[in-house]
Design a protein around this motif. Structure first.
Motif, PDB file in Angstrom:
ATOM      1  N   UNK A  41       0.841  -0.939   0.399  1.00 29.34           N
ATOM      2  CA  UNK A  41      -0.057   0.064   0.176  1.00 29.34           C
ATOM      3  C   UNK A  41       0.958   1.092   0.044  1.00 29.34           C
ATOM      4  N   UNK A  42       0.963   2.419  -1.346  1.00 28.95           N
ATOM      5  CA  UNK A  42       1.714   3.120  -1.121  1.00 28.95           C
ATOM      6  C   UNK A  42       1.086   4.235  -1.997  1.00 28.95           C
ATOM      7  N   UNK A  43       1.292   5.655  -1.724  1.00 27.31           N
ATOM      8  CA  UNK A  43       1.793   6.496  -2.652  1.00 27.31           C
ATOM      9  C   UNK A  43       1.673   6.561  -3.945  1.00 27.31           C
ATOM     10  N   UNK A  90       8.818  -0.652   6.505  1.00 27.40           N
ATOM     11  CA  UNK A  90       8.748  -1.913   6.075  1.00 27.40           C
ATOM     12  C   UNK A  90       7.484  -1.976   4.409  1.00 27.40           C
ATOM     13  N   UNK A  91       5.920  -2.765   4.840  1.00 23.40           N
ATOM     14  CA  UNK A  91       5.808  -3.363   3.793  1.00 23.40           C
ATOM     15  C   UNK A  91       4.701  -1.963   2.002  1.00 23.40           C
ATOM     16  N   UNK A  92       5.136  -0.575   2.879  1.00 26.25           N
ATOM     17  CA  UNK A  92       4.730   0.281   2.101  1.00 26.25           C
ATOM     18  C   UNK A  92       4.981   1.389   2.684  1.00 26.25           C
ATOM     19  N   UNK A  93       3.462   2.798   2.251  1.00 23.54           N
ATOM     20  CA  UNK A  93       4.057   3.844   2.411  1.00 23.54           C
ATOM     21  C   UNK A  93       3.674   4.052   4.344  1.00 23.54           C
ATOM     22  N   UNK A 118      10.641   6.604   8.584  1.00 29.11           N
ATOM     23  CA  UNK A 118      11.353   6.499   6.585  1.00 29.11           C
ATOM     24  C   UNK A 118      10.342   6.623   5.913  1.00 29.11           C
ATOM     25  N   UNK A 119       9.681   7.961   4.801  1.00 30.57           N
ATOM     26  CA  UNK A 119       8.838   8.104   3.892  1.00 30.57           C
ATOM     27  C   UNK A 119       9.200   8.349   3.040  1.00 30.57           C
ATOM     28  N   UNK A 120       8.674   8.621   2.085  1.00 29.58           N
ATOM     29  CA  UNK A 120       8.285   8.697   0.698  1.00 29.58           C
ATOM     30  C   UNK A 120       7.903  10.437   0.724  1.00 29.58           C
ATOM     31  N   UNK A 121       7.692  10.834   1.925  1.00 25.50           N
ATOM     32  CA  UNK A 121       7.102  12.445   1.829  1.00 25.50           C
ATOM     33  C   UNK A 121       5.546  13.016   0.590  1.00 25.50           C
ATOM     34  N   UNK A 122       5.057  11.731   0.155  1.00 28.72           N
ATOM     35  CA  UNK A 122       4.355  12.782  -0.711  1.00 28.72           C
ATOM     36  C   UNK A 122       3.014  12.942  -0.046  1.00 28.72           C
ATOM     37  N   UNK A 123       2.649  12.589   0.887  1.00 31.30           N
ATOM     38  CA  UNK A 123       2.025  12.652   1.868  1.00 31.30           C
ATOM     39  C   UNK A 123       2.037  14.382   3.082  1.00 31.30           C
ATOM     40  N   UNK A 124       3.274  14.884   2.704  1.00 35.91           N
ATOM     41  CA  UNK A 124       3.717  15.813   3.536  1.00 35.91           C
ATOM     42  C   UNK A 124       3.173  17.173   3.658  1.00 35.91           C
ATOM     43  N   UNK A 125       2.390  17.504   1.890  1.00 32.91           N
ATOM     44  CA  UNK A 125       1.570  18.625   2.074  1.00 32.91           C
ATOM     45  C   UNK A 125       0.100  18.829   3.152  1.00 32.91           C
ATOM     46  N   UNK A 126      -0.017  17.305   3.763  1.00 31.57           N
ATOM     47  CA  UNK A 126      -1.196  17.222   4.544  1.00 31.57           C
ATOM     48  C   UNK A 126      -1.083  17.708   6.174  1.00 31.57           C
TER      49      UNK A 126
END
Length: 322
Positions: A41-43, A90-93, A118-126
Motif C-alpha cells: 500500500x503506497x502513494x 516496512x511494506x508500504x508508505x 522513513x517516508x517517501x514524503x508524498x503526504x507532507x502537504x497534509x
C-alpha cells in the motif's frame, strides 16, 4: 515449530506480525523495523522500489492495525535486542497509517531508543501528517525528481499528488519540525543522473534545508529492470551539486561485537519478506556469524521458500514469487 498465518497479505510466524529485524541499515546501524501498512500500500509506484510494484496505490490514511497490538510486540522484541533505532517503514508508505502520531507517542513511553520514520514524503502537504511526525527523532523523506515529468517517470505517484504540492509539503514540514531531517535523493542512471536533471533536484533540495542530503542509487533488485544504478565515481561527482551536507550512502558494515539471540529460518524469512538482503546483510542485521546465516539461507533455498537474484557483484535473497 512455529505456525504461519497471514498478515497484510504476506506469510509470517505467530510470534511477530508487525515488528521485524533488526535489519542492517546504511544510515541507522541496526534498525528494528515496525511495519504499519499492508504489503505494497503506497502513494507511489517507484520504478526502483526493492519491494516490487505497488499493488494498492492510495492516499487514504487508515489505522490498519491497533497501536496497542504493535506496542505489545515491540515491548517483547526489545527484551531480545537493543537496536540503534526503531524505524517505522516496512511494506508500504508509513504515513498512510492514520494513528502514526499516537503510535510514536506510545513508543516514547516504553523506550528511549530514538524513533525514525522513513517516508517517501508524498503526504507532507497534509497538516495531520506533519503533526503526526513532529515527535519523531528522525524523519527521512525522499525527493527523486526535479520537475513533474521526472516525478511521473520515476515515482509514478497517485493522481491526487501534484509535484508542486509534494515539494511544498517538504518545505512546510522543515519549517515546523525541530528533529533531525535527512533527505534521501535517489539517482537513476540515464534519467536523473544527467547533469541537467540533477541540477533541478539540487535547486529544490536547497529550499528544503535538510540537515543531511543522502544520495542513493539502485543496490537491490528494483521493481523495473530499466531502473539502472549509477557508478560510484559518477555518484561522487554529482554530490558536489548538492553542497557540503550531501554524502553518498555507503554500504552498511555491522559493528564488531554485536550479538543476537538464536535466529531460526522463519526469522530470516520474515526479514527477507520486507527487504531483499545479501548474506552479509542478514549476518550483520541479525548478529549472526556468516556461516550460520549461510546455513539458514541454504535451508530456505532447499525448501524453495526463497530465491536469489544477482545484482552487480551481489546476490540478494527474497521470498519466492515476490
Amino acid at each position: 515449530m512455529s505456525h504461519a498465518n497471514r498478515k497484510f497479505g504476506m506469510t509470517v510466524t505467530n510470534k511477530f506480525k508487525y515488528v521485524f529485524g533488526p535489519v542492517p541499515s546504511r544510515r541507522l546501524g541496526r534498525s528494528l523495523g515496525v511495519d504499519l501498512v499492508p504489503y505494497k500500500h503506497c502513494s507511489y509506484d517507484c520504478i526502483y522500489c526493492q519491494l516490487g510494484r505497488t499493488t494498492h496505490k492510495t492516499i487514504e490514511r487508515r489505522t490498519f492495525a491497533p497501536p496497542r497490538a504493535i506496542l505489545a510486540e515491540l515491548r517483547r522484541k526489545l527484551e531480545e535486542c537493543r537496536p540503534d533505532y526503531i524505524t517505522l517503514s516496512g511494506s508500504g508508505e508509513p504515513t498512510l497509517y492514520r494513528s502514526l502520531g499516537r503510535l510514536i507517542g506510545g513508543i516514547k513511553q516504553i523506550t528511549k531508543i530514538p524513533v525514525a520514520v522513513l517516508t517517501n514524503g508524498s503526504l507532507l502537504w497534509q497538516p495531520d501528517v506533519r503533526e503526526d511526525l513532529l515527535s519523531a527523532d528522525l524523519v527521512v523523506p525522499s525527493l527523486d525528481a526535479g520537475d513533474d515529468a521526472a516525478f511521473q517517470n520515476v515515482n509514478r505517484p497517485h493522481p491526487d499528488i501534484a509535484f508542486d504540492r509534494m515539494v511544498e509539503g517538504l518545505i512546510q514540514f522543515r519549517e515546523v519540525y525541530h528533529g533531525a531531517l535527512w533527505l534521501e535523493v535517489f539517482i537513476l542512471g540515464g534519467m536523473t543522473a544527467i547533469d541537467s536533471e540533477a541540477v533541478k533536484i539540487a535547486g529544490i533540495v536547497r529550499r528544503i534545508r535538510a540537515d543531511r542530503i543522502q544520495l542513493n542509487t539502485v543496490t537491490r533488485p528494483p521493481a523495473e529492470e530499466f531502473a539502472f544504478p549509477v557508478p560510484p565515481e559518477r555518484m561522487r561527482g554529482l554530490r558536489r551539486l548538492f553542497g557540503r551536507r550531501a554524502s553518498v550512502i555507503a554500504d552498511y558494515r555491522a559493528p564488531a561485537g554485536r550479538t543476537a539471540p538464536a535466529v531460526n529460518d522463519d526469522a530470516v524469512y520474515e526479514l527477507l519478506a520486507r527487504r531483499p538482503c545479501t548474506l552479509t546483510d542478514i549476518a550483520g542485521g541479525l548478529g549472526l556469524h556468516p556461516t550460520q546465516a549461510g546455513k539458514i539461507l541454504e535451508h530456505l533455498l532447499t525448501a524453495r521458500r526463497i530465491v536469489g537474484r544477482r545484482v552487480g557483484s551481489k546476490t540478494y535473497y527474497h521470498p519466492r514469487g515476490k
